[in-house]
Design a protein around this motif. Structure first.
Motif, short mmCIF file in Angstrom:
data_model
loop_
_atom_site.label_atom_id
_atom_site.label_comp_id
_atom_site.label_asym_id
_atom_site.label_seq_id
_atom_site.Cartn_x
_atom_site.Cartn_y
_atom_site.Cartn_z
N ASN A 191 0.81 -1.22 0.00
CA ASN A 191 0.00 0.00 0.00
C ASN A 191 0.85 1.27 0.00
N LEU B 76 3.56 0.72 9.15
CA LEU B 76 2.42 -0.18 9.19
C LEU B 76 1.82 -0.26 10.59
N ASP C 43 -2.78 -2.99 9.04
CA ASP C 43 -2.13 -3.49 7.84
C ASP C 43 -1.76 -4.96 7.98
N ASN D 271 -8.17 -5.22 3.90
CA ASN D 271 -6.87 -4.96 3.29
C ASN D 271 -5.70 -5.45 4.14
N ALA D 272 -5.99 -5.97 5.33
CA ALA D 272 -4.93 -6.45 6.21
C ALA D 272 -4.43 -7.80 5.74
#
Length: 247
Positions: free
Chosen positions: A6, A13, A102, A159-160
């Protein structure tokens, strides 16, 4: 150290740690997350790990969002599923520490019974080739509980990147190597099934040969929980595995 996750550097993070007592030591000198964060320069992190936590629910587990350790009696609510409930509540309440992650690292299993058969595990996912609803999975089983935790975390943090760690070695009389190995093999299979990352912390350098229950050994303070040396080995090993997965 740069990465392409990302567009963020590793040190930027946000990390969530989940698990049992070894992870619940968190940022103390015997907590492996402390050395994980130091190695990668992580500053944004949270932890829901609780001593004695299980993957599998008990018969009378209630998701009250408050998994705690009870010294003199078992706590049926001290499970990974109830850690998820706590995370959900904090996120819904607007707790900034739980707004997004994240990386999610889960390290549990040493306190659980042995995994069930392939047939029981398969039944927590599909019936006649069709996935069953998540609510129908039996969270008293390894397969049902791990599926529930992973899928619920994905719903909250799509999105993790999820990582599942194996239990580490201990005094042979307390945690026989074969039992830890079989649990690790099962967690590897579950990681593959859920298509999440897997970290085999059996290779982190903690060797049960040098550990004894109730005594400070080479890596464990009491034959089960890390001393500073063991925490550093585990934390740096997991950090290296996470960094390698992101680069």
């Amino acid at each position: 150290m740069e990465n392409t996750f990302n567009g963020k550097r590793i040190q930027d993070l946000s990390i969530l740690f989940m698990g049992d007592s070894i992870t619940a030591l968190y940022m103390g000198e015997r907590g492996w997350p402390k050395y994980f964060c130091e190695k990668l320069g992580i500053e944004k992190h949270a932890c829901t790990a609780v001593a004695g936590s299980h993957w599998c629910d008990y018969e009378d587990t209630v998701y009250d969002g408050n998994p705690v350790f009870k010294k003199d009696e078992p706590n049926p609510n001290n499970t990974m599923g109830n850690q998820v409930e706590k995370i959900k509540n904090k996120k819904n309440e607007g707790d900034k520490a739980f707004s997004d992650f994240d990386i999610i690292i889960m390290a549990a299993g040493t306190n659980d019974k042995m995994p069930e058969s392939d047939e029981i595990t398969d039944a927590q996912f599909t019936k006649e080739g069709v996935f069953i609803p998540l609510e129908e999975a039996d969270r008293k089983t390894w397969g049902g509980s791990i599926r529930y935790v992973s899928e619920k975390l994905y719903e909250m943090y799509p999105n993790a990147i999820q990582f599942i760690c194996t239990p580490v070695q201990a005094d042979e009389k307390v945690r026989p190597f074969r039992s830890i190995l079989k649990k690790g093999d099962f967690l590897k299979e579950m990681s593959a099934r859920l298509s999440v990352r897997y970290i085999d912390t059996l290779y982190c350098g903690i060797y049960g040969r040098y550990e004894k229950w109730g005594e400070n050994g080479r890596c464990l303070v009491d034959g089960l929980h890390p001393n500073v040396n063991g925490a550093k080995k585990m934390g740096e090993f997991v950090a290296s595995a996470v960094a390698a997965a992101l680069l």
